[in-house]
Design a protein around this motif. Structure first.
Motif, PDB file in Angstrom:
ATOM      1  N   VAL A 107      10.053  31.845  30.564  1.00 45.72           N
ATOM      2  CA  VAL A 107      11.481  31.942  30.231  1.00 45.72           C
ATOM      3  C   VAL A 107      12.093  30.551  30.153  1.00 45.72           C
ATOM      4  O   VAL A 107      12.803  30.214  29.195  1.00 45.72           O
ATOM      5  N   PHE A 108      11.828  29.738  31.158  1.00 44.01           N
ATOM      6  CA  PHE A 108      12.381  28.382  31.142  1.00 44.01           C
ATOM      7  C   PHE A 108      11.925  27.635  29.888  1.00 44.01           C
ATOM      8  O   PHE A 108      12.733  26.999  29.202  1.00 44.01           O
ATOM      9  N   TYR A 109      10.642  27.722  29.584  1.00 45.71           N
ATOM     10  CA  TYR A 109      10.095  26.984  28.452  1.00 45.71           C
ATOM     11  C   TYR A 109      10.704  27.442  27.132  1.00 45.71           C
ATOM     12  O   TYR A 109      10.990  26.621  26.243  1.00 45.71           O
ATOM     13  N   SER A 110      10.924  28.742  26.991  1.00 44.71           N
ATOM     14  CA  SER A 110      11.368  29.290  25.704  1.00 44.71           C
ATOM     15  C   SER A 110      12.882  29.385  25.553  1.00 44.71           C
ATOM     16  O   SER A 110      13.392  29.376  24.418  1.00 44.71           O
ATOM     17  N   TYR A 111      13.607  29.467  26.674  1.00 45.72           N
ATOM     18  CA  TYR A 111      15.038  29.770  26.572  1.00 45.72           C
ATOM     19  C   TYR A 111      15.974  28.867  27.372  1.00 45.72           C
ATOM     20  O   TYR A 111      17.141  28.721  26.998  1.00 45.72           O
ATOM     21  N   LEU A 112      15.545  28.263  28.482  1.00 44.45           N
ATOM     22  CA  LEU A 112      16.516  27.734  29.448  1.00 44.45           C
ATOM     23  C   LEU A 112      16.420  26.234  29.698  1.00 44.45           C
ATOM     24  O   LEU A 112      17.030  25.732  30.642  1.00 44.45           O
ATOM     25  N   THR A 113      15.689  25.516  28.886  1.00 43.94           N
ATOM     26  CA  THR A 113      15.637  24.065  29.009  1.00 43.94           C
ATOM     27  C   THR A 113      16.341  23.415  27.824  1.00 43.94           C
ATOM     28  O   THR A 113      16.612  24.083  26.819  1.00 43.94           O
ATOM     29  N   PRO A 114      16.703  22.126  27.925  1.00 42.89           N
ATOM     30  CA  PRO A 114      17.447  21.481  26.837  1.00 42.89           C
ATOM     31  C   PRO A 114      16.789  21.683  25.477  1.00 42.89           C
ATOM     32  O   PRO A 114      15.570  21.544  25.322  1.00 42.89           O
ATOM     33  N   GLY A 115      17.606  22.061  24.506  1.00 48.08           N
ATOM     34  CA  GLY A 115      17.142  22.330  23.156  1.00 48.08           C
ATOM     35  C   GLY A 115      16.774  23.773  22.901  1.00 48.08           C
ATOM     36  O   GLY A 115      16.540  24.159  21.758  1.00 48.08           O
ATOM     37  N   LYS A 116      16.739  24.599  23.954  1.00 50.05           N
ATOM     38  CA  LYS A 116      16.415  26.020  23.827  1.00 50.05           C
ATOM     39  C   LYS A 116      17.713  26.832  23.772  1.00 50.05           C
ATOM     40  O   LYS A 116      18.766  26.392  24.212  1.00 50.05           O
ATOM     41  N   PRO A 117      17.646  28.071  23.235  1.00 53.91           N
ATOM     42  CA  PRO A 117      18.884  28.791  22.920  1.00 53.91           C
ATOM     43  C   PRO A 117      19.745  29.199  24.102  1.00 53.91           C
ATOM     44  O   PRO A 117      20.948  29.419  23.939  1.00 53.91           O
ATOM     45  N   GLY A 118      19.187  29.308  25.317  1.00 50.46           N
ATOM     46  CA  GLY A 118      19.988  29.711  26.463  1.00 50.46           C
ATOM     47  C   GLY A 118      20.444  28.565  27.340  1.00 50.46           C
ATOM     48  O   GLY A 118      21.081  28.790  28.377  1.00 50.46           O
ATOM     49  N   TYR A 119      20.148  27.341  26.929  1.00 54.78           N
ATOM     50  CA  TYR A 119      20.540  26.197  27.759  1.00 54.78           C
ATOM     51  C   TYR A 119      21.928  25.707  27.359  1.00 54.78           C
ATOM     52  O   TYR A 119      22.232  25.570  26.168  1.00 54.78           O
ATOM     53  N   VAL A 120      22.760  25.422  28.343  1.00 55.15           N
ATOM     54  CA  VAL A 120      24.064  24.823  28.084  1.00 55.15           C
ATOM     55  C   VAL A 120      24.247  23.622  29.010  1.00 55.15           C
ATOM     56  O   VAL A 120      23.773  23.613  30.147  1.00 55.15           O
ATOM     57  N   ASP A 121      24.927  22.612  28.524  1.00 56.70           N
ATOM     58  CA  ASP A 121      25.228  21.443  29.337  1.00 56.70           C
ATOM     59  C   ASP A 121      26.244  21.788  30.421  1.00 56.70           C
ATOM     60  O   ASP A 121      27.029  22.740  30.280  1.00 56.70           O
ATOM     61  N   HIS A 122      26.228  21.009  31.458  1.00 58.75           N
ATOM     62  CA  HIS A 122      27.188  21.226  32.540  1.00 58.75           C
ATOM     63  C   HIS A 122      27.457  19.891  33.222  1.00 58.75           C
ATOM     64  O   HIS A 122      26.572  19.049  33.327  1.00 58.75           O
ATOM     65  N   ARG A 123      28.678  19.695  33.676  1.00 62.53           N
ATOM     66  CA  ARG A 123      29.026  18.479  34.398  1.00 62.53           C
ATOM     67  C   ARG A 123      28.811  18.689  35.888  1.00 62.53           C
ATOM     68  O   ARG A 123      29.537  19.448  36.529  1.00 62.53           O
ATOM     69  N   TRP A 124      27.786  18.026  36.445  1.00 64.74           N
ATOM     70  CA  TRP A 124      27.498  18.117  37.868  1.00 64.74           C
ATOM     71  C   TRP A 124      28.191  16.981  38.617  1.00 64.74           C
ATOM     72  O   TRP A 124      28.956  16.222  38.034  1.00 64.74           O
ATOM     73  N   ALA A 125      27.908  16.860  39.881  1.00 65.76           N
ATOM     74  CA  ALA A 125      28.440  15.751  40.668  1.00 65.76           C
ATOM     75  C   ALA A 125      27.797  14.443  40.218  1.00 65.76           C
ATOM     76  O   ALA A 125      26.755  14.427  39.558  1.00 65.76           O
ATOM     77  N   THR A 126      28.395  13.332  40.594  1.00 67.24           N
ATOM     78  CA  THR A 126      27.775  12.032  40.369  1.00 67.24           C
ATOM     79  C   THR A 126      26.919  11.661  41.576  1.00 67.24           C
ATOM     80  O   THR A 126      27.043  12.248  42.661  1.00 67.24           O
ATOM     81  N   LEU A 127      26.052  10.676  41.386  1.00 64.36           N
ATOM     82  CA  LEU A 127      25.253  10.167  42.500  1.00 64.36           C
ATOM     83  C   LEU A 127      26.160   9.696  43.631  1.00 64.36           C
ATOM     84  O   LEU A 127      25.917   9.991  44.815  1.00 64.36           O
ATOM     85  N   GLU A 128      27.196   8.980  43.268  1.00 62.53           N
ATOM     86  CA  GLU A 128      28.113   8.470  44.288  1.00 62.53           C
ATOM     87  C   GLU A 128      28.818   9.598  45.027  1.00 62.53           C
ATOM     88  O   GLU A 128      29.011   9.521  46.250  1.00 62.53           O
ATOM     89  N   ASN A 129      29.215  10.665  44.297  1.00 65.52           N
ATOM     90  CA  ASN A 129      29.818  11.841  44.942  1.00 65.52           C
ATOM     91  C   ASN A 129      28.906  12.371  46.024  1.00 65.52           C
ATOM     92  O   ASN A 129      29.311  12.541  47.181  1.00 65.52           O
ATOM     93  N   ALA A 130      27.666  12.677  45.635  1.00 65.50           N
ATOM     94  CA  ALA A 130      26.744  13.344  46.548  1.00 65.50           C
ATOM     95  C   ALA A 130      26.483  12.507  47.789  1.00 65.50           C
ATOM     96  O   ALA A 130      26.527  13.010  48.926  1.00 65.50           O
ATOM     97  N   ILE A 131      26.215  11.221  47.598  1.00 65.37           N
ATOM     98  CA  ILE A 131      25.926  10.368  48.749  1.00 65.37           C
ATOM     99  C   ILE A 131      27.158  10.243  49.641  1.00 65.37           C
ATOM    100  O   ILE A 131      27.054  10.297  50.877  1.00 65.37           O
ATOM    101  N   SER A 132      28.319  10.088  49.044  1.00 59.87           N
ATOM    102  CA  SER A 132      29.551   9.981  49.836  1.00 59.87           C
ATOM    103  C   SER A 132      29.799  11.240  50.648  1.00 59.87           C
ATOM    104  O   SER A 132      30.136  11.171  51.844  1.00 59.87           O
ATOM    105  N   TRP A 133      29.630  12.414  50.023  1.00 54.42           N
ATOM    106  CA  TRP A 133      29.851  13.667  50.753  1.00 54.42           C
ATOM    107  C   TRP A 133      28.904  13.783  51.939  1.00 54.42           C
ATOM    108  O   TRP A 133      29.306  14.144  53.047  1.00 54.42           O
ATOM    109  N   ILE A 134      27.626  13.486  51.702  1.00 58.92           N
ATOM    110  CA  ILE A 134      26.625  13.639  52.759  1.00 58.92           C
ATOM    111  C   ILE A 134      26.885  12.663  53.898  1.00 58.92           C
ATOM    112  O   ILE A 134      26.905  13.032  55.081  1.00 58.92           O
ATOM    113  N   LYS A 135      27.128  11.399  53.562  1.00 55.76           N
ATOM    114  CA  LYS A 135      27.286  10.388  54.606  1.00 55.76           C
ATOM    115  C   LYS A 135      28.602  10.544  55.356  1.00 55.76           C
ATOM    116  O   LYS A 135      28.669  10.283  56.559  1.00 55.76           O
TER     117      LYS A 135
END
Length: 303
Positions: A179-207
């Motif tokens: 499923v991942f190979y055919s539908y859910l990775t970049p360039g496949k029909p079920g994949y959509v982009d999404h804005r995640w956290a930044t590296l700085e966000n994640a490290i700041s939250w954890i620390k």
């Protein structure tokens, strides 16, 4: 000291892991990366802990994606089983257009900044899932959001894994990897982009919550060797402290590569199976080799 806070390739990794010489390893049986039904795992948190204890794990961190709601019951179960427990989470970030995961260990789960940040990420996951369902409907596969939701123990953490399990259930593909190979990775029909956290966000939250930031399964990202070094330099400069050296998806050569990078950057080394369930994991809880014995194990930061 007490602590704070399915495919051929899979079996190839399992077999290669068994080839490590045990005498050259730090053999402490800690597992600092695994998942439950709170995110995309197949077992409830208490069952994950019981399986870990039965498999000889002495210290466990439950690291569900972007959510803490399994930590309390996991900690209680760990106490019943006589093993140590560390608060954990796996945070989704984006670095130069590449999705990357940062594990947090040993943090205060009541800290406000990390809770607020993860709540925003979870809201984005639901919206992303609806867009994925719309994309699949456009090619004639309807009702996937509703179907995938039935596989998600936590409705705010519906993920590509839940979509994949539903598409296998209705016969679109034979297994999750297909499923991942055919539908859910970049360039496949079920994949959509999404804005995640930044590296700085994640490290700041954890620390800010008193925790230790760790790069999860660093060999899995689709970036060049030069980009790996660029990323690790930025991770270190932002306050990152450790990388997973021994993990379920790493081959022996990859373990050696990231052991050398841990030495080069002065990182502590972590160890985690990335267990999701018996049917969908590279390696079982408690079954990884230890860390190369000259590395600084991340549990030294947690004691």
């Amino acid at each position: 000291a007490p602590l704070r806070g399915a495919a051929r390739g899979v079996y190839a990794v399992r077999d290669s892991i068994r080839s490590f010489p045990s005498q050259s390893m730090n053999t402490a049986n800690c597992d600092f990366h695994c998942h439950s039904t709170v995110s995309d795992g197949l077992m409830p948190p208490a069952d994950v802990v019981r399986r870990a204890a039965a498999n000889g794990v002495t210290t466990l961190a439950l690291t569900d994606h972007d959510d803490f709601s399994g930590l309390k019951i996991a900690r209680e179960t760990a106490a019943e089983c006589g093993i140590d427990f560390v608060n954990g989470v796996e945070i989704s970030i984006e670095w130069n257009g590449t999705p990357i995961h940062i594990v947090g260990l040993g943090f205060d789960a009541d800290a406000p900044a990390i809770n607020a940040g993860l709540a925003e990420l979870r809201g984005g996951r639901v919206e992303r899932a609806r867009r994925m369902s719309e994309a699949l409907a456009a090619i004639g596969i309807h009702g996937v959001f509703e179907g995938a939701s039935k596989h998600a123990g936590n409705p705010s953490l519906i993920s590509r894994a839940h979509f994949a399990r539903y598409l296998v259930e209705i016969g679109i593909c034979k297994d999750v990897q297909s499923v991942f190979y055919s539908y859910l990775t970049p360039g496949k029909p079920g994949y959509v982009d999404h804005r995640w956290a930044t590296l700085e966000n994640a490290i700041s939250w954890i620390k800010s919550a008193g925790g230790v930031p760790v790069v999860a399964h660093p060999a899995r990202y689709k970036i060049s060797n030069a980009q790996v070094r660029d990323f690790l330099s930025e991770f270190k400069d932002a306050g990152g402290e450790a990388i997973e050296v021994t993990c379920g998806s790493h081959t022996p050569d990859q373990v050696a590569t990231f052991a050398n990078l841990a030495r080069h950057y002065g990182f502590y080394a972590s160890r985690g199976s990335d267990f999701h369930g018996p049917e969908e994991s590279y390696v079982d809880l408690g079954k990884l080799p230890g860390l190369p014995e000259d590395l600084k194990p991340v549990w030294q930061l947690l004691s």
